[in-house]
Design an enzyme around this catalytic site. Structure first.
Site, PDB file in Angstrom:
ATOM      1  N   LYS A 177       0.893  -1.174   0.000  1.00  0.00           N
ATOM      2  CA  LYS A 177       0.000   0.000   0.000  1.00  0.00           C
ATOM      3  C   LYS A 177       0.925   1.218   0.000  1.00  0.00           C
ATOM      4  CE  LYS A 177      -1.733   2.988   2.192  1.00  0.00           C
ATOM      5  NZ  LYS A 177      -1.447   4.425   1.848  1.00  0.00           N
ATOM      6  N   GLU A 252      10.286   1.780  10.373  1.00  0.00           N
ATOM      7  CA  GLU A 252      11.241   2.866  10.111  1.00  0.00           C
ATOM      8  C   GLU A 252      10.465   4.163  10.264  1.00  0.00           C
ATOM      9  OE1 GLU A 252      14.384   2.693   9.549  1.00  0.00           O
ATOM     10  OE2 GLU A 252      14.634   0.567   9.134  1.00  0.00           O
ATOM     11  N   CYS A 286      13.665  11.598   6.102  1.00  0.00           N
ATOM     12  CA  CYS A 286      13.729  11.122   7.487  1.00  0.00           C
ATOM     13  C   CYS A 286      15.107  11.387   8.067  1.00  0.00           C
ATOM     14  CB  CYS A 286      13.386   9.647   7.549  1.00  0.00           C
ATOM     15  SG  CYS A 286      14.308   8.679   6.364  1.00  0.00           S
ATOM     16  N   GLU A 387       9.771  16.439  15.227  1.00  0.00           N
ATOM     17  CA  GLU A 387      10.052  16.330  13.791  1.00  0.00           C
ATOM     18  C   GLU A 387       9.157  17.295  13.020  1.00  0.00           C
ATOM     19  OE1 GLU A 387       8.838  12.778  11.514  1.00  0.00           O
ATOM     20  OE2 GLU A 387      10.852  12.774  10.665  1.00  0.00           O
TER      21      GLU A 387
HETATM   22  P1  NAD Z   1       2.526   8.602   7.587  1.00  0.00           P
HETATM   23  O1  NAD Z   1       2.836   7.879   8.842  1.00  0.00           O
HETATM   24  O2  NAD Z   1       1.460   9.633   7.610  1.00  0.00           O
HETATM   25  O3  NAD Z   1       2.103   7.562   6.454  1.00  0.00           O
HETATM   26  C1  NAD Z   1       2.916   6.477   6.109  1.00  0.00           C
HETATM   27  C2  NAD Z   1       2.067   5.392   5.479  1.00  0.00           C
HETATM   28  O4  NAD Z   1       1.197   4.877   6.479  1.00  0.00           O
HETATM   29  C3  NAD Z   1       1.175   5.893   4.338  1.00  0.00           C
HETATM   30  O5  NAD Z   1       1.144   4.920   3.309  1.00  0.00           O
HETATM   31  C4  NAD Z   1      -0.189   5.999   5.011  1.00  0.00           C
HETATM   32  O6  NAD Z   1      -1.271   5.849   4.124  1.00  0.00           O
HETATM   33  C5  NAD Z   1      -0.118   4.830   5.973  1.00  0.00           C
HETATM   34  N1  NAD Z   1      -1.075   4.904   7.080  1.00  0.00           N
HETATM   35  C6  NAD Z   1      -1.599   6.009   7.681  1.00  0.00           C
HETATM   36  N2  NAD Z   1      -2.478   5.645   8.637  1.00  0.00           N
HETATM   37  C7  NAD Z   1      -2.511   4.294   8.662  1.00  0.00           C
HETATM   38  C8  NAD Z   1      -3.219   3.330   9.426  1.00  0.00           C
HETATM   39  N3  NAD Z   1      -4.120   3.696  10.352  1.00  0.00           N
HETATM   40  N4  NAD Z   1      -2.993   2.026   9.180  1.00  0.00           N
HETATM   41  C9  NAD Z   1      -2.112   1.635   8.243  1.00  0.00           C
HETATM   42  N5  NAD Z   1      -1.420   2.502   7.464  1.00  0.00           N
HETATM   43  C10 NAD Z   1      -1.613   3.823   7.679  1.00  0.00           C
HETATM   44  O7  NAD Z   1       3.920   9.215   7.072  1.00  0.00           O
HETATM   45  P2  NAD Z   1       4.196  10.073   5.764  1.00  0.00           P
HETATM   46  O8  NAD Z   1       3.654  11.446   5.970  1.00  0.00           O
HETATM   47  O9  NAD Z   1       3.790   9.330   4.549  1.00  0.00           O
HETATM   48  O10 NAD Z   1       5.809  10.120   5.778  1.00  0.00           O
HETATM   49  C11 NAD Z   1       6.524  10.991   6.583  1.00  0.00           C
HETATM   50  C12 NAD Z   1       7.057  10.277   7.801  1.00  0.00           C
HETATM   51  O11 NAD Z   1       7.797   9.123   7.405  1.00  0.00           O
HETATM   52  C13 NAD Z   1       8.042  11.110   8.600  1.00  0.00           C
HETATM   53  O12 NAD Z   1       7.782  10.942   9.968  1.00  0.00           O
HETATM   54  C14 NAD Z   1       9.386  10.513   8.238  1.00  0.00           C
HETATM   55  O13 NAD Z   1      10.399  10.708   9.198  1.00  0.00           O
HETATM   56  C15 NAD Z   1       9.051   9.085   8.067  1.00  0.00           C
HETATM   57  N6  NAD Z   1      10.047   8.397   7.255  1.00  0.00           N
HETATM   58  C16 NAD Z   1      10.931   7.566   7.873  1.00  0.00           C
HETATM   59  C17 NAD Z   1      11.909   6.912   7.145  1.00  0.00           C
HETATM   60  C18 NAD Z   1      12.876   5.988   7.812  1.00  0.00           C
HETATM   61  O14 NAD Z   1      13.492   5.186   7.118  1.00  0.00           O
HETATM   62  N7  NAD Z   1      13.065   6.036   9.111  1.00  0.00           N
HETATM   63  C19 NAD Z   1      11.987   7.114   5.762  1.00  0.00           C
HETATM   64  C20 NAD Z   1      11.084   7.986   5.165  1.00  0.00           C
HETATM   65  C21 NAD Z   1      10.107   8.613   5.921  1.00  0.00           C
END
Ligand code: NAD
Length: 498
Positions: A177, A252, A286, A387
């Site tokens: 997804k 992550e 990130c 963050e």
């Molecule tokens: P997000 O947590 O809003 O969404 C991530 C994914 O989770 C999306 O596909 C979203 O649709 C899904 N999601 C949201 N609610 C959900 C639920 N209830 N159940 C299952 N899936 C759900 O994050 P984002 O805005 O897409 O990305 C930014 C974040 O990602 C930042 O916090 C960043 O630091 C982190 N990030 C971390 C890494 C790493 O490797 N540590 C890499 C890239 C991004």
């Protein structure tokens, strides 16, 4: 401007509409008049169909010899390379980063396809001598089943590849997804895999929103492993839901990455590194540098340099070759970043440059904000701890290496970190004492390569590592095998005890 494309879910090798009949559109964050794609707004029924297909495909895919599985990945690497320009264009249009950075995203996927593909011929286990005579023993990796993958939008090709390619070479099947703001890159990656020979059902894509499409995948009983990248808030929920079914969950999550500048640092190098790591990808990495922790002796000089560089950055549409920094990914992200800028001001930090949304002329239809630097930031302020995920840099002044390390570690997260110094003792102390999964010496906090482990500590991760030799651990189960060819019962730890 290109046409908006209609994307179906990809289930069992077929493009199919969502069973609920709903769609959503994605607009270019640099120009919201540009609809880049229309996607299926999937629900639990779509996830059910995808998991069913992946489960059926697993029965045969797990038996394909690993070197053959790897060959498909290697062929996909060649296809990705041939299509790099087209896929970079798609990626910039869907999430906004400049074309040269989007190319890096594709190159990471190529590297991972080569690395994971060649792992098909290694996938080493261990053989050890037995404590008993006429007995042989070894360990080997086995696939696990259907892996559920949930990805963010910021590295839409690279992150999908870090998860998918090691999972596939191990013999698992996949339901992914992708982040709702950047799903096209996942389709592009899978297009290459399918053309390279991936059988139907081995990878399935279900697009949509987190609660309606992601959560059913997390909760599905036939998905024993979850690989999630995203915010700590959603990661915690995924972990909790997974734990109820004793799933293996790899997380992550967020970061608040420090870059320490000691008084002997090469400020020319620091200046370039900080601007690249704080404002590259509009700060939406990130691993982005969000805190510069600088020795007081060189703080004033460094701040002047950073402000000059930040103000010179060309903000614009990532599709234009002159652009240094693109827009934020969406309106919510813009509101979040502007909100944190207000928090910084109200907490008493000094706004040294930026701080505003850009709305005039070519900026009118996009989510643009100026590169922003706060100075006089104290480690207790929210802008120094939370963050932001945008182009907002906090500069914190310190008196010593001890203080710098203490400030660097005094946050909830622990992904990437950096120190600039010419003192080898200081560098080694930082290498050991920084609470982070990644440490850079005389380089900024971004720039990981795929053949070393990637991941973080504390609220950033739960102990797993993507990429590097560790990448197979999440997606395989160890099996130990003992072969007793003595022809008699040999009781370990009993018959050989004397
Ligand atoms: P997000 O947590 O809003 O969404 C991530 C994914 O989770 C999306 O596909 C979203 O649709 C899904 N999601 C949201 N609610 C959900 C639920 N209830 N159940 C299952 N899936 C759900 O994050 P984002 O805005 O897409 O990305 C930014 C974040 O990602 C930042 O916090 C960043 O630091 C982190 N990030 C971390 C890494 C790493 O490797 N540590 C890499 C890239 C991004």
């Amino acid at each position: 401007m290109s046409e908006a494309r209609l994307f179906m879910n990809f289930i069992n090798g077929e493009f199919v509409p969502s069973l609920g009949g709903k769609t959503f559109e994605r607009r270019n964050p640099a120009d919201t008049a540009d609809v880049v794609g229309i996607f299926q707004d999937s629900n639990a029924d779509d996830v059910e169909a995808a998991v069913t297909a992946a489960k059926a495909a697993y029965a045969t895919w797990r038996k394909v010899p690993a070197p053959r599985r790897g060959e498909i990945l290697l062929r996909a690497a060649d296809l990705l390379l041939a299509r790099k320009d087209r896929y970079s264009h798609d990626l910039t249009r869907e999430m906004g980063k400049p074309l040269f950075e989007a190319g890096g995203d594709i190159v990471e996927a190529i590297g991972m396809a080569q690395y994971a593909g060649s792992e098909g011929r290694r996938m080493h286990g261990v053989t050890t001598p037995s404590e008993l005579p006429n007995k042989f023993q070894m360990s080997m990796r086995q696939p696990i089943g259907v892996i559920g993958m949930i990805t963010p939008w910021n590295f839409p090709m690279a992150i999908a590849s870090w998860k998918m390619l090691p999972a596939l070479v191990c013999g698992n099947t996949v339901v992914i997804k992708p982040g709702e703001d950047a799903s096209i890159s996942t389709f592009n990656l899978v297009e290459c895999l399918v053309e390279a020979g991936l059988p139907p059902g081995v990878v399935n894509i279900v697009t949509g929103h987190g609660p309606s499409a992601g959560q059913p995948l997390v909760e599905h009983p036939d998905v024993p492993v979850l690989s999630f990248t995203g915010s700590t808030e959603v990661g915690r929920l995924v972990y909790e839901l997974g734990a109820r079914q004793i799933k293996r969950v790899s997380l992550e999550m967020g970061g608040k990455n420090p870059l320490i500048v000691m008084d002997d640092a090469d400020l020319d190098l620091v200046e370039q590194g900080v601007v690249w790591a704080a404002f590259g990808t509009t700060g939406q990495r990130c691993t982005a540098t969000s805190r510069v922790i600088v020795h007081r002796k060189v703080a004033a000089a460094l701040i002047e340099r950073l402000v000059g560089r930040a103000q010179a950055l060309r903000v614009g549409n990532g599709l234009h070759p002159a652009t240094d920094m693109g827009p934020l990914v969406n309106e919510a992200q813009l509101e979040r970043v502007l909100g944190y800028i207000e928090v910084g001001k109200s907490e008493g930090a000094t706004l040294r440059c930026g701080g505003n949304r850009l709305t005039e002329g070519s900026y009118a239809n996009g989510w643009f904000v100026q590169p922003t630097i706060f100075t006089g930031v104290r480690p207790t302020m929210r802008i120094a701890r939370e963050e932001i995920f945008g182009p907002v840099l906090s500069v914190i002044e310190v008196e010593s290496l001890d203080e710098a390390l203490a400030v660097a570690n005094d946050v909830a997260y622990g992904l990437s970190s950096s120190i600039y110094t010419r003192d080898i003792n200081a560098a080694y102390r930082a290498m050991h004492e920084l609470e982070a999964g990644i440490v850079y010496i005389n380089a900024p906090t971004i720039g990981a390569e795929i053949h070393l482990p990637f991941g973080g500590v504390k609220a950033t991760g739960n102990g797993h590592r993507e990429a590097g030799p560790t990448m197979l651990d999440v997606f395989s189960e160890w099996k130990s095998v003992y072969v007793d060819y003595s022809g008699s019962l040999q009781r370990a730890q009993i018959d050989n005890a004397d």
